[in-house]
Scaffold this motif. Sequence first.
Motif, PDB file in Angstrom:
ATOM      1  N   ALA A 267      33.363  46.576   8.986  1.00 53.37           N
ATOM      2  CA  ALA A 267      33.004  47.976   8.186  1.00 53.37           C
ATOM      3  C   ALA A 267      33.914  48.564   7.572  1.00 53.37           C
ATOM      4  CB  ALA A 267      32.146  48.991   9.314  1.00 53.37           C
ATOM      5  N   ALA A 268      35.342  48.646   8.157  1.00 51.69           N
ATOM      6  CA  ALA A 268      36.405  49.233   7.661  1.00 51.69           C
ATOM      7  C   ALA A 268      36.808  48.861   6.269  1.00 51.69           C
ATOM      8  CB  ALA A 268      37.482  49.296   8.471  1.00 51.69           C
ATOM      9  N   CYS A 269      36.305  47.564   5.999  1.00 53.65           N
ATOM     10  CA  CYS A 269      36.575  46.826   4.667  1.00 53.65           C
ATOM     11  C   CYS A 269      35.591  47.026   3.674  1.00 53.65           C
ATOM     12  CB  CYS A 269      36.856  45.376   4.782  1.00 53.65           C
ATOM     13  SG  CYS A 269      37.934  44.912   6.300  1.00 53.65           S
ATOM     14  N   GLY A 270      34.554  47.649   4.152  1.00 47.63           N
ATOM     15  CA  GLY A 270      33.406  48.299   3.358  1.00 47.63           C
ATOM     16  C   GLY A 270      32.024  47.429   3.441  1.00 47.63           C
ATOM     17  N   GLN A 271      31.795  46.581   4.514  1.00 50.85           N
ATOM     18  CA  GLN A 271      30.742  45.833   4.866  1.00 50.85           C
ATOM     19  C   GLN A 271      29.852  46.807   5.549  1.00 50.85           C
ATOM     20  OE1 GLN A 271      29.363  42.907   3.797  1.00 50.85           O
ATOM     21  NE2 GLN A 271      27.581  43.152   5.106  1.00 50.85           N
ATOM     22  N   THR A 272      28.472  47.186   5.203  1.00 52.82           N
ATOM     23  CA  THR A 272      27.737  48.160   5.768  1.00 52.82           C
ATOM     24  C   THR A 272      26.344  47.329   6.560  1.00 52.82           C
ATOM     25  OG1 THR A 272      26.446  48.465   3.683  1.00 52.82           O
ATOM     26  CG2 THR A 272      28.253  50.156   4.414  1.00 52.82           C
ATOM     27  N   ILE A 273      26.175  46.269   6.197  1.00 56.99           N
ATOM     28  CA  ILE A 273      25.008  45.492   6.634  1.00 56.99           C
ATOM     29  C   ILE A 273      25.298  44.303   7.792  1.00 56.99           C
ATOM     30  CG2 ILE A 273      22.660  44.447   5.724  1.00 56.99           C
ATOM     31  CD1 ILE A 273      23.113  45.794   3.261  1.00 56.99           C
TER      32      ILE A 273
ATOM     33  N   ALA B 128      29.389  50.633  17.666  1.00 57.47           N
ATOM     34  CA  ALA B 128      29.602  50.414  16.146  1.00 57.47           C
ATOM     35  C   ALA B 128      29.961  51.850  15.648  1.00 57.47           C
ATOM     36  CB  ALA B 128      28.698  49.452  15.744  1.00 57.47           C
ATOM     37  N   PRO B 129      30.576  51.788  14.675  1.00 59.08           N
ATOM     38  CA  PRO B 129      30.453  53.084  13.822  1.00 59.08           C
ATOM     39  C   PRO B 129      29.194  53.402  13.158  1.00 59.08           C
ATOM     40  CG  PRO B 129      32.265  51.743  12.816  1.00 59.08           C
ATOM     41  CD  PRO B 129      31.453  50.684  13.939  1.00 59.08           C
ATOM     42  N   ALA B 130      29.171  54.753  12.929  1.00 62.13           N
ATOM     43  CA  ALA B 130      27.685  55.399  12.711  1.00 62.13           C
ATOM     44  C   ALA B 130      27.460  54.849  11.290  1.00 62.13           C
ATOM     45  CB  ALA B 130      27.713  56.971  12.870  1.00 62.13           C
ATOM     46  N   GLY B 131      26.443  55.009  10.828  1.00 63.89           N
ATOM     47  CA  GLY B 131      26.061  54.913   9.201  1.00 63.89           C
ATOM     48  C   GLY B 131      25.706  53.322   8.942  1.00 63.89           C
TER      49      GLY B 131
ATOM     50  N   VAL C 294      23.985  49.575   8.566  1.00 67.92           N
ATOM     51  CA  VAL C 294      22.540  49.454   8.509  1.00 67.92           C
ATOM     52  C   VAL C 294      22.302  47.928   9.436  1.00 67.92           C
ATOM     53  CG1 VAL C 294      20.767  48.381   7.013  1.00 67.92           C
ATOM     54  CG2 VAL C 294      22.037  50.535   6.348  1.00 67.92           C
ATOM     55  N   TRP C 295      21.333  47.731  10.252  1.00 65.75           N
ATOM     56  CA  TRP C 295      21.110  46.659  10.868  1.00 65.75           C
ATOM     57  C   TRP C 295      19.792  45.704  10.731  1.00 65.75           C
ATOM     58  CZ3 TRP C 295      25.221  45.331  14.206  1.00 65.75           C
ATOM     59  CH2 TRP C 295      26.145  46.370  14.321  1.00 65.75           C
ATOM     60  N   HIS C 296      19.937  44.535  10.707  1.00 65.62           N
ATOM     61  CA  HIS C 296      18.838  43.655  10.537  1.00 65.62           C
ATOM     62  C   HIS C 296      18.729  42.606  11.840  1.00 65.62           C
ATOM     63  CE1 HIS C 296      18.128  43.838   5.951  1.00 65.62           C
ATOM     64  NE2 HIS C 296      19.108  44.733   6.254  1.00 65.62           N
ATOM     65  N   PHE C 297      17.558  42.454  12.047  1.00 67.73           N
ATOM     66  CA  PHE C 297      17.150  41.557  13.358  1.00 67.73           C
ATOM     67  C   PHE C 297      16.762  40.094  12.708  1.00 67.73           C
ATOM     68  CE2 PHE C 297      15.388  39.515  16.924  1.00 67.73           C
ATOM     69  CZ  PHE C 297      16.126  39.912  17.684  1.00 67.73           C
ATOM     70  N   ILE C 298      17.443  39.032  13.141  1.00 63.62           N
ATOM     71  CA  ILE C 298      17.577  37.772  12.415  1.00 63.62           C
ATOM     72  C   ILE C 298      17.147  36.914  13.578  1.00 63.62           C
ATOM     73  CG2 ILE C 298      18.965  38.297  10.657  1.00 63.62           C
ATOM     74  CD1 ILE C 298      20.986  36.665  11.823  1.00 63.62           C
TER      75      ILE C 298
ATOM     76  N   ARG D 237      14.694  50.461  14.702  1.00 66.82           N
ATOM     77  CA  ARG D 237      16.340  50.209  14.947  1.00 66.82           C
ATOM     78  C   ARG D 237      16.779  49.471  14.005  1.00 66.82           C
ATOM     79  NH1 ARG D 237      15.442  50.700  20.765  1.00 66.82           N
ATOM     80  NH2 ARG D 237      16.788  52.504  21.589  1.00 66.82           N
ATOM     81  N   PHE D 238      16.021  48.508  13.177  1.00 68.17           N
ATOM     82  CA  PHE D 238      16.514  47.718  12.315  1.00 68.17           C
ATOM     83  C   PHE D 238      15.846  47.663  10.905  1.00 68.17           C
ATOM     84  CE2 PHE D 238      17.168  45.741  16.528  1.00 68.17           C
ATOM     85  CZ  PHE D 238      18.332  45.243  16.404  1.00 68.17           C
ATOM     86  N   ALA D 239      16.471  47.650   9.895  1.00 68.77           N
ATOM     87  CA  ALA D 239      16.029  47.955   8.764  1.00 68.77           C
ATOM     88  C   ALA D 239      14.905  46.796   8.457  1.00 68.77           C
ATOM     89  CB  ALA D 239      17.239  47.786   7.639  1.00 68.77           C
ATOM     90  N   CYS D 240      15.211  45.716   8.760  1.00 65.73           N
ATOM     91  CA  CYS D 240      14.235  44.733   8.721  1.00 65.73           C
ATOM     92  C   CYS D 240      14.489  43.796   9.838  1.00 65.73           C
ATOM     93  CB  CYS D 240      14.375  43.766   7.386  1.00 65.73           C
ATOM     94  SG  CYS D 240      13.277  42.369   6.975  1.00 65.73           S
TER      95      CYS D 240
END
Length: 234
Positions: free
Chosen positions: A50-56, A72-75, A77-81, A95-98
């Motif tokens: 996430a510190a490298c810019g990955q948000t999903i 994990a850091p706030a903000g 976006v989580w997906h359930f796979i 809890r999951f965007a998708c």
Amino acid sequence: MSVDVSARERLDRVRSRIASACAACGRDPSSVTLVAVSKLHDAAEVAALAACGQTIFGESYIQEALPKMEAAPAGLVWHFIGHLQRNKARFAIGRFACIHTLDNMELAQVLQKRTSDAGLTQTVCLQVNVAGETQKSGVAPDGLPELAEAVAAMPALRLSGLMVIPPVFDDPEGARPAFCRLRELRDALETRLGMPLPMLSMGMSGDLEAAVMEGATHVRVGTDLFGPRQRPAS
Ligand SMILES: *Cc1c(COP(=O)(O)O)cnc(C)c1O
């Protein structure tokens, strides 16, 4: 926090693979969403990426995912796979965007009820067992139209597309027919249902290029972002 150099390098490498595959088939790289599959990796590794810019991020096991998402850091976006059991559905909704893996009517009904009771809507994809492998999750192509029609009519669920986990091949091009088939099934469903189904969740570390060439909108990459998974899946 300081940026983990190896996380940075792995992320850059995966992003440039996506960009090259897009360039090879004339797609805009922004049309492909990278879902970083963090299953069996801890919250600190998520934070480093996430510190490298990955948000999903994508998770496969509810019990593992929930405490990690808290830590994990706030903000993000989580997906359930992962495979979702009916008795865990209530922990997943909202809890999951998708949720990428809806594959049967009973689960759809439980998700609809739980989501509606919570006053929410939940975006879902239908997982398709394109190759008809036994022992594998996913609705068979034959059963897809019926399930899709039912889910499309469930007011709390937002049907957004299809997902596939193809058979494993040594050759990264081996999965390509399965990716192509998923796109064809999606196109046919859009016509049948008269609604857009923009998501095609397909492609992993070993075969993301083939998936992008066949129209993937969400590639799910674990190993090539986080390194090998140490603990066995339970
Ligand atoms: C683990 C997993 C991935 C990531 O696989 P890698 O080969 O590590 O990139 C992608 N999709 C699903 C459904 C998974 O379970």
